[in-house]
Design a protein around this motif. Structure first.
Motif, PDB file in Angstrom:
ATOM      1  N   GLY A   1       7.366   2.738  -2.488  1.00 24.96           N
ATOM      2  CA  GLY A   1       6.568   1.620  -2.940  1.00 24.96           C
ATOM      3  C   GLY A   1       7.227   0.263  -2.786  1.00 24.96           C
ATOM      4  O   GLY A   1       8.360   0.144  -2.309  1.00 24.96           O
TER       5      GLY A   1
ATOM      6  N   PHE B   1       3.328  -0.300 -10.413  1.00 26.41           N
ATOM      7  CA  PHE B   1       3.181   0.522  -9.210  1.00 26.41           C
ATOM      8  C   PHE B   1       4.242   1.619  -9.176  1.00 26.41           C
ATOM      9  O   PHE B   1       3.954   2.776  -8.912  1.00 26.41           O
ATOM     10  CB  PHE B   1       3.286  -0.351  -7.956  1.00 26.41           C
TER      11      PHE B   1
ATOM     12  N   ASP C   1       0.393  -0.537   9.121  1.00 27.04           N
ATOM     13  CA  ASP C   1      -0.906  -1.222   9.179  1.00 27.04           C
ATOM     14  C   ASP C   1      -1.272  -1.415  10.648  1.00 27.04           C
ATOM     15  O   ASP C   1      -1.252  -2.520  11.175  1.00 27.04           O
ATOM     16  CB  ASP C   1      -0.824  -2.561   8.445  1.00 27.04           C
TER      17      ASP C   1
ATOM     18  N   ALA D   1       6.754   3.658   2.227  1.00 26.19           N
ATOM     19  CA  ALA D   1       5.755   4.708   2.062  1.00 26.19           C
ATOM     20  C   ALA D   1       6.140   5.678   0.948  1.00 26.19           C
ATOM     21  O   ALA D   1       5.289   6.136   0.184  1.00 26.19           O
ATOM     22  CB  ALA D   1       5.570   5.460   3.377  1.00 26.19           C
TER      23      ALA D   1
ATOM     24  N   LEU E   1      -4.958  -2.124  -0.248  1.00 28.75           N
ATOM     25  CA  LEU E   1      -4.357  -3.426   0.021  1.00 28.75           C
ATOM     26  C   LEU E   1      -5.285  -4.320   0.832  1.00 28.75           C
ATOM     27  O   LEU E   1      -5.295  -5.539   0.674  1.00 28.75           O
ATOM     28  CB  LEU E   1      -3.023  -3.240   0.739  1.00 28.75           C
TER      29      LEU E   1
ATOM     30  N   MET F   1      -0.026   8.747  -6.648  1.00 28.03           N
ATOM     31  CA  MET F   1      -0.459   8.801  -5.249  1.00 28.03           C
ATOM     32  C   MET F   1       0.380   9.782  -4.455  1.00 28.03           C
ATOM     33  O   MET F   1      -0.127  10.549  -3.640  1.00 28.03           O
ATOM     34  CB  MET F   1      -0.387   7.409  -4.616  1.00 28.03           C
ATOM     35  N   TYR F   2       1.689   9.784  -4.702  1.00 27.67           N
ATOM     36  CA  TYR F   2       2.556  10.595  -3.864  1.00 27.67           C
ATOM     37  C   TYR F   2       2.654  12.056  -4.281  1.00 27.67           C
ATOM     38  O   TYR F   2       3.152  12.878  -3.527  1.00 27.67           O
ATOM     39  CB  TYR F   2       3.927   9.931  -3.705  1.00 27.67           C
TER      40      TYR F   2
ATOM     41  N   ARG G   1      -5.399   5.528   1.994  1.00 28.94           N
ATOM     42  CA  ARG G   1      -5.837   4.935   0.729  1.00 28.94           C
ATOM     43  C   ARG G   1      -5.021   3.695   0.380  1.00 28.94           C
ATOM     44  O   ARG G   1      -5.551   2.716  -0.155  1.00 28.94           O
ATOM     45  CB  ARG G   1      -5.716   5.973  -0.395  1.00 28.94           C
ATOM     46  N   THR G   2      -3.733   3.759   0.657  1.00 29.99           N
ATOM     47  CA  THR G   2      -2.871   2.609   0.366  1.00 29.99           C
ATOM     48  C   THR G   2      -3.306   1.391   1.164  1.00 29.99           C
ATOM     49  O   THR G   2      -3.474   0.296   0.620  1.00 29.99           O
ATOM     50  CB  THR G   2      -1.403   2.953   0.687  1.00 29.99           C
TER      51      THR G   2
ATOM     52  N   ARG H   1       2.497   4.806  -7.944  1.00 28.92           N
ATOM     53  CA  ARG H   1       3.161   5.535  -6.864  1.00 28.92           C
ATOM     54  C   ARG H   1       3.323   7.023  -7.162  1.00 28.92           C
ATOM     55  O   ARG H   1       2.995   7.870  -6.324  1.00 28.92           O
ATOM     56  CB  ARG H   1       4.537   4.915  -6.540  1.00 28.92           C
TER      57      ARG H   1
ATOM     58  N   VAL I   1      -3.051   9.640   1.773  1.00 29.29           N
ATOM     59  CA  VAL I   1      -2.395   8.686   0.884  1.00 29.29           C
ATOM     60  C   VAL I   1      -2.142   7.378   1.622  1.00 29.29           C
ATOM     61  O   VAL I   1      -2.380   6.288   1.086  1.00 29.29           O
ATOM     62  CB  VAL I   1      -1.082   9.276   0.338  1.00 29.29           C
ATOM     63  N   HIS I   2      -1.648   7.491   2.842  1.00 31.86           N
ATOM     64  CA  HIS I   2      -1.414   6.300   3.670  1.00 31.86           C
ATOM     65  C   HIS I   2      -2.697   5.502   3.823  1.00 31.86           C
ATOM     66  O   HIS I   2      -2.721   4.280   3.625  1.00 31.86           O
ATOM     67  CB  HIS I   2      -0.876   6.746   5.031  1.00 31.86           C
TER      68      HIS I   2
END
Length: 341
Positions: A327, A3, A68, A324, A30, A11-12, A25-26, A8, A22-23
């Motif tokens: 990772g 990751f 979350d 965030a 999960l 994604m970032y 999708r994360t 990471r 991005v948030h």
């Protein structure tokens, strides 16, 4: 770890364009992974058990509210090393939050600005999800707040509704009266308003036949006098603890290269908040003579930050912006650093 080295960074790189995507999708990733992440949990897990608020935590590192909001990935977070999870902030009424764009990544400052505005599916939707899918394998905190459409003088009933709906599932409740992104919300930190809110929530909890701990989340922007007054109210009304702190309206600590983003409205989190959040934790600890357990949150980006927070008087810490931006490897590093104390 895979990751940290590959996933990471990919994604970032997108975060410069749309960090909220991005948030999302994360959390979605999960959520789908859920319990299937258990085989990797030994890579992130740290054994550093502690008892706070009458609850046993496998370690002192929690996921802060905001990551979350709707409890979609509850079974994934423990596998990534978190010793507890706080979901929300949820409100009585489902709401979309503020207009987009509303989330800004400031990588050079190790910071984030957000003006999300409590976007969430509503308290009842979270209760239904918890009833259907169960709680995580670690203590669960639920952050509750006021709906934007609810007038300030009707805020108490908003909080009471969420408390009633989620009471069967919460190991503790975080009373969010300190977000800068809901108009008028911070006025609930004033003495009279907070006293009324806490009295009614304690009464409601008693009526429900339980004694679920209530914690108040405070802003880092309060003066010492205002914070001292707030703490007096909390002690008078049997609050179980304090969460320090929420995001700040200050823009100190943003590097000059990101000055343009500093003009965006919203709450600032991450490295610029590190010192101030620890100061607030120390003030709360000293002012209450250690009577109120504290969850320290704000600018924890490494083991040293977490240690300073605990040394200032916190019993537990939470991570959001650091996770965030960097990772789950951060959770492992902080956890192992604290376990080695």
């Amino acid at each position: 770890m895979l990751f940290d080295r590959i996933v990471r960074p990919a994604m970032y790189r997108l975060a410069y364009h749309d960090p909220e995507a991005v948030h999302e999708r994360t959390v979605a990733l999960l959520s789908r992974a859920g319990r299937t992440l258990r085989p990797i949990s030994k890579l992130y897990r740290t054994a550093d058990p502690t008892t706070v608020l009458g609850l046993t935590f496998p370690n002192k590192i929690g996921l802060a509210a905001g990551m979350d909001k709707n409890g979609r990935a509850l079974h994934a977070w423990p596998a990534l090393g978190f010793g507890f999870v706080e979901v929300g902030t949820v409100t009585r009424h489902p709401q979309p939050g503020n207009p987009k764009p509303r989330l800004y990544s400031l990588p050079a400052s190790d910071a984030v600005i957000n003006r999300m505005g409590f976007n969430n599916d509503g308290a009842q939707a979270l209760a239904d999800r918890l009833a259907a899918h169960g709680k995580p394998a670690v203590p669960l905190g639920i952050s509750i707040g006021k709906s934007k459409v609810t007038p300030l003088d009707e805020a108490v009933e908003d909080y009471r509704f969420s408390l009633r709906a989620l009471h069967p599932f919460a190991d503790y409740f975080a009373i969010n009266v300190s977000s800068p992104n809901t108009p008028g919300l911070r006025a609930l930190q004033d003495k009279a308003a907070l006293a009324e809110l806490l009295a009614e929530l304690r009464k409601t909890g008693t009526e429900l036949g339980g004694d679920t701990p209530l914690l108040v989340k405070v802003a880092p922007d309060l003066t010492d006098d205002a914070l001292a007054e707030l703490l007096e109210v909390c002690l008078e009304h049997g609050v179980a603890g304090i969460i320090a702190t929420n995001t700040t309206l200050s823009r100190e600590g943003i590097v000059p290269a990101e000055a343009a983003l500093a003009a965006e409205t919203g709450g600032l989190s991450g490295r610029p908040l590190t010192a101030r959040s620890a100061e607030v934790v120390r003030f709360v600890h000293e002012k209450t003579e250690g009577k109120l357990p504290i969850i320290g949150v704000g600018g924890i980006l490494g083991p040293d930050d977490a240690r300073r927070m605990l040394d200032a008087g916190a019993s537990l810490v939470q991570i959001y912006t650091g996770f965030a931006l960097h990772g789950p490897g951060l959770v492992r590093r902080v956890g192992r650093g604290l376990a080695a104390r």
